[in-house]
Motif scaffolding. Sequence first.
Motif, PDB file in Angstrom:
ATOM      1  N   ARG A 123       0.801  -1.333   0.076  1.00 15.07           N
ATOM      2  CA  ARG A 123      -0.139   0.132  -0.001  1.00 15.07           C
ATOM      3  C   ARG A 123       1.006   1.301  -0.010  1.00 15.07           C
ATOM      4  NH1 ARG A 123      -5.110  -1.030   4.155  1.00 15.07           N
ATOM      5  NH2 ARG A 123      -6.113  -2.409   3.161  1.00 15.07           N
ATOM      6  N   LYS A 124       1.915   1.420   1.030  1.00 14.43           N
ATOM      7  CA  LYS A 124       2.886   2.421   0.821  1.00 14.43           C
ATOM      8  C   LYS A 124       3.494   2.782  -0.348  1.00 14.43           C
ATOM      9  CE  LYS A 124       6.816   4.203   3.440  1.00 14.43           C
ATOM     10  NZ  LYS A 124       7.580   3.865   4.448  1.00 14.43           N
ATOM     11  N   ASN A 126       2.240   1.746  -3.443  1.00 14.43           N
ATOM     12  CA  ASN A 126       1.443   2.244  -4.493  1.00 14.43           C
ATOM     13  C   ASN A 126       1.107   3.651  -4.126  1.00 14.43           C
ATOM     14  OD1 ASN A 126       1.254  -0.282  -5.749  1.00 14.43           O
ATOM     15  ND2 ASN A 126      -0.596  -0.852  -4.363  1.00 14.43           N
ATOM     16  N   ARG A 127       0.967   4.230  -2.833  1.00 17.17           N
ATOM     17  CA  ARG A 127       0.735   5.343  -2.780  1.00 17.17           C
ATOM     18  C   ARG A 127       1.848   6.471  -3.118  1.00 17.17           C
ATOM     19  NH1 ARG A 127       0.033   4.937   2.257  1.00 17.17           N
ATOM     20  NH2 ARG A 127       1.808   5.436   3.155  1.00 17.17           N
ATOM     21  N   LYS A 130       1.792   6.826  -6.875  1.00 16.71           N
ATOM     22  CA  LYS A 130       0.650   7.792  -7.404  1.00 16.71           C
ATOM     23  C   LYS A 130       1.199   9.175  -7.070  1.00 16.71           C
ATOM     24  CE  LYS A 130      -4.095   9.137  -6.314  1.00 16.71           C
ATOM     25  NZ  LYS A 130      -5.206   8.795  -5.550  1.00 16.71           N
ATOM     26  N   GLU A 131       2.073   9.437  -5.865  1.00 16.76           N
ATOM     27  CA  GLU A 131       2.629  10.674  -5.916  1.00 16.76           C
ATOM     28  C   GLU A 131       3.675  11.143  -6.807  1.00 16.76           C
ATOM     29  OE1 GLU A 131       3.882  10.382  -1.628  1.00 16.76           O
ATOM     30  OE2 GLU A 131       1.818  10.531  -0.784  1.00 16.76           O
TER      31      GLU A 131
END
Length: 306
Positions: A123-124, A126-127, A130-131
């Motif tokens: 999750r980290k 993927n975040r 995205k950033e």
Amino acid sequence: MHFASYFSRCSSLFFLFCLAIGYCLALFNLSGTVVDRAKGTPVEAVHVFLENTTLGTLTDEQGRYEFKEIPNGVYKLIVSHLAYNTVDMTVRTPRRTPYILDFKLFPSSIDLSAVEVTSKKSRKRNRYLKEFTSAILGNTPNGAKCRLLNPEQVLQQSTTAGIHTDTANGIINFDNTSTGYITYFLLEDFASINNQISYAGKTFFEALESSDPKEARRWAKNRKVTFHGSVRHFYLSLMQNRLTKDGFEIYKAKLQDNKKFVTTGRADPKQLIKQNRDNYQLQFDDFLKVVYTREGEIDHAGSRRI
């Protein structure tokens, strides 16, 4: 909505003289081989491309590359492979043919093994991707239509005293369903300083083919619209003394305590351009802040990051 970008003095901005005078009709061919400097053996799958064009290729198993029918002008040729140091050089319309450029590459001294762990899915991760993608492409409707095709190439390197840096394991690929292009981006430097982004890299493009006439017309329309506020638009406006009329504002800027950019006053466009024999360069101290004031007026506007 205004959009600000920062040019670094360390990144000498070079662009084609052909952009100022229109499309050049004469053509030339370029070819050569790429080998390992120490071993003398051919290097396969080397990216060879002309920056900011749709002209790019990979070397074959014999280390050979070839371009045909290049419009006359001045270009920056990039030779890039993960295991070797990147080479770039200026190429001009040759006086004689054939035009042959051979390259001997030095092995890269960069050790990416320490950062490979960050490429694992989470999750980290993927975040973070995205950033990262948002920083490169911008928060625009057109940027939202772009996809990062090879996220495994993006590696998170380090975060120290509020400064976050990244590297890339090769060339990063984006596709854009709005304009019908694949963008190949060779990331050279990326830093996030208290949410302010600074990065440098080299780019070439591949135009997709459409079997749908309606889609082809949509791509053509969006490509024209995306020009407004783009790097090329800024260059041409600067050269033609149309910055204010075209919606650009430029300021002198400094990076204060490696934390934030501080504007120090208006920049004089006439003092920025240096003309050489067949190209132009921007010259300034520290940083140049470029603001495009009309992005909100344009549908599907492209990324304004530079």
